[in-house]
Write an enzyme that holds these catalytic residues in place. Structure first.
Site, PDB file in Angstrom:
ATOM      1  N   CYS A   1       0.807  -1.261   0.233  1.00 60.01           N
ATOM      2  CA  CYS A   1      -0.443  -0.047   0.116  1.00 60.01           C
ATOM      3  C   CYS A   1       0.946   1.377   0.266  1.00 60.01           C
ATOM      4  O   CYS A   1       1.796   1.144  -0.283  1.00 60.01           O
ATOM      5  CB  CYS A   1      -0.875  -0.032   1.437  1.00 60.01           C
ATOM      6  SG  CYS A   1      -0.233   0.147   2.990  1.00 60.01           S
TER       7      CYS A   1
ATOM      8  N   ASN B   1       2.409   1.171   4.421  1.00 63.03           N
ATOM      9  CA  ASN B   1       2.310   0.308   5.126  1.00 63.03           C
ATOM     10  C   ASN B   1       2.483   0.461   6.628  1.00 63.03           C
ATOM     11  O   ASN B   1       3.121  -0.504   7.155  1.00 63.03           O
ATOM     12  CB  ASN B   1       4.141  -0.153   4.533  1.00 63.03           C
ATOM     13  CG  ASN B   1       4.825  -1.670   5.473  1.00 63.03           C
ATOM     14  OD1 ASN B   1       5.291  -2.247   5.789  1.00 63.03           O
ATOM     15  ND2 ASN B   1       3.604  -2.579   5.490  1.00 63.03           N
TER      16      ASN B   1
ATOM     17  N   CYS C   1      -1.439   0.854   7.468  1.00 63.66           N
ATOM     18  CA  CYS C   1      -2.263   0.410   7.300  1.00 63.66           C
ATOM     19  C   CYS C   1      -3.109  -1.215   6.868  1.00 63.66           C
ATOM     20  O   CYS C   1      -3.042  -1.857   7.329  1.00 63.66           O
ATOM     21  CB  CYS C   1      -3.150   1.725   6.758  1.00 63.66           C
ATOM     22  SG  CYS C   1      -2.789   3.124   8.410  1.00 63.66           S
ATOM     23  N   ARG C   2      -3.667  -0.516   5.011  1.00 64.37           N
ATOM     24  CA  ARG C   2      -3.892  -1.646   4.864  1.00 64.37           C
ATOM     25  C   ARG C   2      -2.886  -2.690   4.923  1.00 64.37           C
ATOM     26  O   ARG C   2      -3.691  -3.874   4.575  1.00 64.37           O
ATOM     27  CB  ARG C   2      -4.426  -1.564   3.571  1.00 64.37           C
ATOM     28  CG  ARG C   2      -5.399  -0.434   3.065  1.00 64.37           C
ATOM     29  CD  ARG C   2      -5.621   0.531   2.292  1.00 64.37           C
ATOM     30  NE  ARG C   2      -4.351   1.962   1.996  1.00 64.37           N
ATOM     31  CZ  ARG C   2      -4.378   2.641   1.314  1.00 64.37           C
ATOM     32  NH1 ARG C   2      -5.034   2.288   0.388  1.00 64.37           N
ATOM     33  NH2 ARG C   2      -3.606   3.305   0.521  1.00 64.37           N
ATOM     34  N   SER C   3      -1.163  -2.841   4.034  1.00 67.23           N
ATOM     35  CA  SER C   3      -1.052  -3.953   3.433  1.00 67.23           C
ATOM     36  C   SER C   3      -0.569  -4.332   4.868  1.00 67.23           C
ATOM     37  O   SER C   3      -0.336  -5.901   4.887  1.00 67.23           O
ATOM     38  CB  SER C   3       0.364  -3.709   2.648  1.00 67.23           C
ATOM     39  OG  SER C   3       1.223  -2.440   3.376  1.00 67.23           O
TER      40      SER C   3
ATOM     41  N   ASP D   1      -8.643   4.097   1.320  1.00 62.67           N
ATOM     42  CA  ASP D   1      -7.136   4.158   2.491  1.00 62.67           C
ATOM     43  C   ASP D   1      -8.221   4.783   4.031  1.00 62.67           C
ATOM     44  O   ASP D   1      -8.722   5.453   3.796  1.00 62.67           O
ATOM     45  CB  ASP D   1      -6.419   5.276   2.149  1.00 62.67           C
ATOM     46  CG  ASP D   1      -5.288   5.882   3.428  1.00 62.67           C
ATOM     47  OD1 ASP D   1      -4.734   5.360   4.227  1.00 62.67           O
ATOM     48  OD2 ASP D   1      -4.661   6.943   2.918  1.00 62.67           O
TER      49      ASP D   1
HETATM   50  P1  4NP Z   1      -2.138   2.032   4.348  1.00 61.34           P
HETATM   51  O1  4NP Z   1      -2.053   4.334   4.795  1.00 61.34           O
HETATM   52  O2  4NP Z   1      -0.856   3.282   2.622  1.00 61.34           O
HETATM   53  O3  4NP Z   1      -2.653   1.620   4.485  1.00 61.34           O
HETATM   54  O4  4NP Z   1      -0.557   2.459   5.225  1.00 61.34           O
HETATM   55  C1  4NP Z   1      -1.918   5.403   4.650  1.00 61.34           C
HETATM   56  C2  4NP Z   1      -0.837   6.046   6.410  1.00 61.34           C
HETATM   57  C3  4NP Z   1      -0.048   6.443   5.915  1.00 61.34           C
HETATM   58  C4  4NP Z   1       0.001   7.163   4.834  1.00 61.34           C
HETATM   59  C5  4NP Z   1      -1.541   7.709   3.662  1.00 61.34           C
HETATM   60  C6  4NP Z   1      -1.630   6.714   3.368  1.00 61.34           C
HETATM   61  N1  4NP Z   1       0.457   8.973   5.182  1.00 61.34           N
HETATM   62  O5  4NP Z   1       0.421  10.082   4.342  1.00 61.34           O
HETATM   63  O6  4NP Z   1       1.128   9.083   5.863  1.00 61.34           O
END
Ligand code: 4NP
Length: 166
Positions: A15, A18, A20-22, A130
């Site tokens: 994602c 790294n 939240c989703r992945s 997200d």
């Molecule tokens: P992820 O979520 O891609 O599912 O881990 C996010 C975590 C942090 C950010 C964006 C998405 N960020 O912009 O910091």
């Protein structure tokens, strides 16, 4: 020479951050593959570098723990060149990250690139939104979608592993 584990199945979920989703996908897929006796290497990474070394978001840890899955020990990293040789499958959580993965792919990389929901009948190409700027409900919704995708990939790769052995 690249550190190769391509003789077995290796799955890398990707994602943006790294955190939240992945990480949820890694946890859900590890549980789904273990439940099926599918031997594979599982990891996750981000296309971005913001959160390198961070633990998963506490909301992701919480929603996974409600399902009996502990993802708290994971540590964020960014996808790297060698991943395209070490993993048989690199599975992105949304379209932008699939494009991000593609942009980093070496020309002779051996990993198959796909999206998480590609394995789910009727939901091919669907992104996992997200949840980072959302509430608890957003994390619960993300978990539901991710666990469907993870189960479907475990099922598909189990069939592929059986076919490879046959
Ligand atoms: P992820 O979520 O891609 O599912 O881990 C996010 C975590 C942090 C950010 C964006 C998405 N960020 O912009 O910091």
């Amino acid at each position: 020479m690249h550190g190769g584990i391509n003789h077995t199945i290796g799955v890398l979920f990707v994602c943006l951050g790294n955190i939240c989703r992945s990480p949820m996908a890694e946890g859900a897929f590890r549980a789904a593959s273990q439940a099926r006796g599918l031997a594979c290497h599982v990891d996750s990474a981000g296309t971005a570098s913001y959160h390198i070394g961070h633990r998963p978001d506490p909301r992701a840890v919480e929603v996974a723990s409600l399902k009996g899955i502990d993802i708290s020990g994971q540590s964020a990293r960014q996808i790297e060149r060698n991943d395209f040789y070490r993993f048989s499958h690199i599975i992105a959580l949304d379209r932008a990250n699939l494009e991000g993965v593609r942009a980093k792919a070496p020309r002779d990389g051996t990993a198959r690139l796909a999206m998480l929901m590609d394995a789910v009948e009727g939901r091919r190409g669907e992104p996992v939104a997200d949840p980072y700027y959302g509430d608890t409900a957003a994390f619960e919704a993300a978990w539901s979608t991710i666990s469907l995708g993870a189960e479907a990939w475990a099922e598909l790769l189990l069939l592929e592993a059986k076919t490879m052995r046959a």
